[in-house]
Structures are given as C-alpha cells and as structure tokens.
Design an enzyme around this catalytic site. Sequence first.
Site, short mmCIF file in Angstrom:
data_model
loop_
_atom_site.label_atom_id
_atom_site.label_comp_id
_atom_site.label_asym_id
_atom_site.label_seq_id
_atom_site.Cartn_x
_atom_site.Cartn_y
_atom_site.Cartn_z
N GLU A 1 34.21 39.38 37.60
CA GLU A 1 35.35 39.18 36.35
C GLU A 1 35.99 37.75 35.64
OE1 GLU A 1 39.79 41.47 36.51
OE2 GLU A 1 39.50 40.44 38.06
N GLU B 1 46.64 43.69 36.80
CA GLU B 1 47.05 42.56 38.11
C GLU B 1 48.41 42.70 38.40
OE1 GLU B 1 45.07 41.07 39.74
OE2 GLU B 1 43.03 41.48 38.53
N GLU C 1 44.25 44.42 45.92
CA GLU C 1 43.27 44.47 46.22
C GLU C 1 42.70 46.19 46.17
OE1 GLU C 1 41.38 42.52 44.27
OE2 GLU C 1 43.05 40.90 44.71
#
Length: 849
Positions: free
Chosen positions: A133, A326, A304
């Site tokens: 990412e 996020e 996560e």
Amino acid sequence: MDTSINYRLPRNIVPSKYSIRLRPDFEAFSFWGHESIQLSIKEISESIVLNAAELLIGSARVTQNGTAFQCTVELDPELERAKLSFEGTLSPGDAVLEIDFQGTLNDQLSGFYRSKFLDENGKTHYIATTQFEATDARKAFPCFDEPDLKAVFSIELDAPSDYLAISNAPEISTVDLGEGYTRTSFDDTIPMSTYLVAFIVGPLEASEPYMSGDTPIRIISKPGQGHLHQFALEAAAHALEFFTDWFSIPYPGKKLDLIAIPDFAFGAMENLGAVTFRETLLLVDPDRSSRPELERIVDVISHEIAHMWFGDLVTMKWWNGIWLNEAFATFMELLATDDFRPDWNRWVSFGLSKGAAFATDGLHNTRPIEFSVVKPSDAEGMFDVLTYEKGASVLRMVERYLGPDTFRSGITSYLNAHRFANAETTDLWNSLDAASSEPIAETMTDWVFQGGYPLIRIAADGSHITISQEPFSYLSDPSKAGTGQSQIGSSWKVPLSIQIGDKHHKLLLDTEPISLPLASTDDLVIANAGGWGFFRVSYDSALLEKLLAEFPRLSDLEKFNLANDLWAQTVSLRVDIQTFFELIEAVKGEEDPNLWEVIISAFNLLDHMMPSAARDAVAKRCKDALLPILDKLGFEALDGEKEGTSRLRAAVIEALGTVGRDSETIAECKDLFVKEMSIESNIDPDIVGSVLGVVAANGDEADFAFMLDRYRHPSTPQEENRYLMALTKFQHPELIKKVLSMTLEEIRSQNGPFVIASLLSGRESGPLAWNFLARHWEALLERFPDNTIARMLSGIAALVSDESYYLEREIRSFFETHKVPSGEKSLQQTLERYAVSLTLRKKLLDIEL
C-alpha cells in the site's frame, strides 16, 4: 504535476485471477517470478497496459482461443507501466497473459523487500516480505495496480526448506524441489485489490493455531519470541469475534496470521489473512509493559482486523477514498478496544488523539479529509492524522448523533451492498441516510470536502444563550502560514448536543446563530455535552467562570475538551495565558490522566519556549500543580488503585523531573535507575519510560552507556524502543552527536526518522539535530523510507527556544532548494506550526509568569 497525464490504466482489459510463483534469492537479494493472469477483454485490443516498477520483464505472451502472441515490452519508468504489444488483436472474451520477471529484494521497506535481524549468537538472518500500500505491488509483480481492479490470487513460494512461507490464504500443498528448496502453494483468495497481496519467507516461527470459530489465528515472529505471542493472540481472537458479530458478516478470509517484521515502515498492514506488524505493536510481555503500550497493541491489532471487512471485503474505488478505510478502521478499533478492556476508558483517552487532529486541522495548510487524487502516489499524503483521527472523530460524531443502532444498521447495509467489490464515500452516506432518515450526505459534505473545523461561540444574554460558529485557526493571517489561500472552510453543518441545566438539546447548527432559553442564570451550560463533537468551544467569561467553579460536575471527556479547547485558544492568542492558569487551579484534585496530559503538554511547551531566565517561573507553576499529585500517588503502585492512576503517576513523574526540575523527583528516579543497573529490581513498567526520561535529561556518560547497552540487548521490542527514545533525552552535546550519528547506520531505518524528530524537538539538542540533518540530507533521504521523511521533519516546529529560534530564516531557505520525496503537505504544516510557535513565543516574552 502535469494534470494532462492520465495516470489511470485503460479499462479495455481487466484481470480476474493471478497465479503467481516467486523465488527469493537471499544471497543476491533478488527474486525471480512467473505469473499467469486470467484476463477479461472488454473491447478489441492490440496491446495490454499494466503496472510494473523496478522490474526486469524477461518474456511475455498472451493466449486467446488457443492462439499465442509473443509480446514486446515497452517500460515507462515515470508512469510505472509496461506496455505489451503483439502481432494480432484480442477480441472481447477471455485470455491468459504469462510473464517471467525479476526484481530486487530492496532495503527500502516497500514492494518485495528484505528485513534483517541478528540471532542470539550475532548471526545475520534475512526475511523477504512485502508492503504494497498504496502502489508498490507493481514492484513485486507486473499487475493492474489499482484498487477497483480486484482479482483472485493464487500464490506459490519457492523457499529454503527450513524457512516458513506465508501468504494471504492457507497453505494447501508443499513439494520438495531438491537442493534444499520447497515449493509452498496457497489456496485461492477472495477477489481483492493488489495492494492487499502479501508473501513472506524467512526463518520464522508460528504459534499453535487458536481457533476462532472456523478461523485459525497464528502469531508469527523471529525464533525465540514465542513467549511474547499470547497477549496478541487474545486481542486478535477478541477482535475477530467482536467484528464478526458487529458487522453480522462472516470473516472474509480462511485464516488469520499476524506477522511481526523487524523492519517495517508503517505500524501494520491489513493484508487479508496475513497482517504484518512492527514488532513493538504485536510482540509483548504484559508483565514488563506499561498499560499504554498494551493499549496501543490492542488498538493496532483491532484496527487491522477491522480492515478485513472495511477495506478488504469492501474497498474504495480509487485512492481519494482511502480515508474512509482508515477512518472507519480507527473508529472500529476504538469500539473493539473499549469492549476488550472497558476499564481503559478508551473513548476518553482518544481525546488525546483527537487533539492531535485538531492541532493539524487548525492550520491554514490543512486539507480536506477527502481530496482529488490524480497521480496514485498522491495518496501517500492521506496517511496522516486527518485521515485517521479526524476521520474517526467525524464518524463518532455521526454515530452519536444518529444513535449506535441506527449507525450500525447503515454500516451493515453498506457492507452487504458492496461486498467483494468497491465503493465510494457517497455510498456510505447514502446507506446512513436510508437507515436514519437524516440528511447525513448533505451534512457530511462540509466535514469531508473542506478542511478545518468550527469554533462554537456560546454567549449568555439575560435569559438566553446565543450559539454561533466561526472557523478556528491558530494564525489569524494566512500569509504568515506560507500559503496564498487558507484551506480552512468557512462554515459547517454542526451536530450539537447542548446541556443547559437539566435540559438536553440536540440540534444542527448552520450559518445562522441559534438562541436557546436559560431557565436560570445559574444554569450550567455545556456546549459539547458528552464530548463527541469535532469542534472547539469558546464560552463567554461568565459561562466559563461557572464551568470552572463546577468543574467536578463535568464528565471526564467534557473536562478534557474544556482544557484542550482553552489551551488551543491560548496558543492562538484568543485567550490570555492567565485564564489557562485559572483552569489549572480549578482542576486540582482531579485524577484523570488525559486531562493532566493536556496541562503537562502546556508546561512542556512553555518551558521550551520561554527564555532561560523565565524557566524557573514555569518550573514553579509545574511543581505547584503536580507535587500534590505525586505526594498522594507515590512512586509505587498500590493494589486496587483505579484505572488511569498508573498513567497519571508516570506523566507527573516525568514532568516534575524535567520541566519542574524537582530535586527529590530526580533523586528518586536516579535511585530506581541505579537499582535497574545493578539488577536489584525491575522498574515498574508503567513508570519506566518516565524514569528513563528523567534520568537521561539529568544524566551523564555512564547513564548513557548503560541505556545504550540495554537498547542493543533488549528483552522485548518495547524495551528496545524505550531505551532508544531515552537516548534522545540526554543534554550533553557529545552524547547528542553520538545518537545522531547512529541514525546513519546502527539504528533501524524504520526508527531513525523518529529519533531525529525527537532530537529536533529538544531545547538543547534541536540546533545540533538541525545542523546534522542539513549536513546529511542526501544520506538520510537515501537511507530512510520516503513516507517517513515528513515525520522526521515534524520536530522542526519546536526550534523556538533561546538556542534555536534564530534558525528560522535558514530553515525556510533550506526547503526552498531541498524537496521532500513525499509528504510536501506535511512539511508545509510543520513550517506553519513553526510560525505558530514563533508567534506564541513573541507574545510570551512580554508576559510575567
């Protein structure tokens, strides 16, 4: 940037499945790969365009309906693309592309890279691991490296037979290749984006699987760290079960591995089924760790695992939407951690993180939460406090406004509608609109697509209060921020919860002021009741005086917000510092560490900014406020003391031993440290970081030598980090220079930028660190990951002491000719913070403390 360039891949050909075989070479630090990509041809095509970077493509051929075409390869390094041309055409339908390629196992912590560690005998070992990412999968294999081009992945890894091989899906077979190598094949994944692919090969050990329903969970790390696995395993099992229930959607993977990587540029990465972490954020001995260290580990693990649904199962269509991944994972981590340990009061301590978002979003160089991403690498600028903390704060504001059940219903509807596919921000707002019958999409436009936040003004006038808004900024003049135009918005639709006496009002404030009745002039007015709004509040003097007089009646989060808002208004010169000192008097007797950390941070800033002759006055105020707390708490924890006491004790000890320069506190810390050196006892893990900080700030070469040795020979990852950061607190110039020189070689490249940032922010070390940075700029850029450079520079904002404020012109001149590889917006924000600090310092010089 040339906006005329189309950075998006054409959509005439899209992938449906990758079959990838890779073989890393741990001696040459290279890798070889072969892939077969199943393609869907949407229109007649004479070439294939996909992404490739830092790869050597040996051969490529495409086959359709039994006819194979050999491809010529044209690489475009600037656009990180490969154009594969062939004699003939591809017709709409299916085809298969096969490519042989080679690459380098780099040391830049991105793409397919190498991480190294020393075993207990001093022997060096290497791990081949990935970090893709946002757009680095193309460094590991040619691919259609855009998030909406989802595909199934089938991975095979050739590795030394005594190494462990890991990928996203479970292992389905192992074949002995001879000559000490084994081929491990993995099951197919769900359709997913390229940035979520992972493969790790190395001398690693895995815990025994823990079954959460049908899902096996493992912790994987270097050999000899199995005793540090259990806490993470418990946190992961809780998070997986919590989210499965909360979303009412099964976990989308077939197994869940959590892997600790010695060298890792980020905190962690949500690769489906194979989540990678910094060691400090996964491996822990609870008996030797502080409560904040444990909280951070639970937060990151929960974050996560939340991504497995919000990001992996449902993914943004393009990188402008990364904030939602996020922000939502941050919001969900808080829910999960709060459920895991309710006594930690996680939503209250999140106020500190929200405060960091406020600090950035009050700058003219802020940005909207979501902005247009033209070039994929532009997305790197989104991995900041505005995406994570502001985004999560806005979601929390929406959740509290709508109610938890309604909010949850809208989220579940959104995930079900887009599972295995992609979505945009508006898709989420529309789901919440439908679930609530509230104009969420319209309201959220203000919060997501413009920067900044409002200052809500509350003024009493006889029998009413008037509520109005204005934009908040630290600098009144945008030109002083180095920007031609402020990025702070002009107005917002603000969900408000206001308590007036015993009456609660829920309303939506727009541009026009709102008037509410006061039943009595004695009514206590709380304009951010509950504390969940993402805005600051300014009360008129009478209302503020009432709040301070009845401070104990506020909730912990309301107390925190009042102190944080008042300090922000002091820094922005809206309120004189004596008003803030009045607040400190009002909070004496309070024991919430979050509240006191706001006050201690103010003491730290004042001590740093004030001229040497005025530091004694700051020290006296610090001791007057904090010594009564330490006298009550002592240095040793007591059985049954309430949650948060250990954090408060640690914060008070460090402040008194540094800002307060309290001789008794320093002596006690040194005594504890001597016992630590002689192995008579271990320091309480909840205060060890503070004790080390006090000793270092007042320490000598012998203290430095001991801390350096403990850094080099730690018993846990947390201990390594504690001693490393303590080394940055020494005041002697030669010791400061030694730590700086260590960043060029000894200190891991993932940690070096944070060491320099800490040294830049020191009163004594700041000028030395700046001179070192300027002198070694090119070497630091080459050694450190690109995404950490802006973080390294964040310490510049503190170069305002007697010893360093003269550097302003030199610093600004330096960055006119020295560009950062990424994070230009973050650098602009740092330089504006510097301007804010200088402005405040000038004001403070005229004040008698």
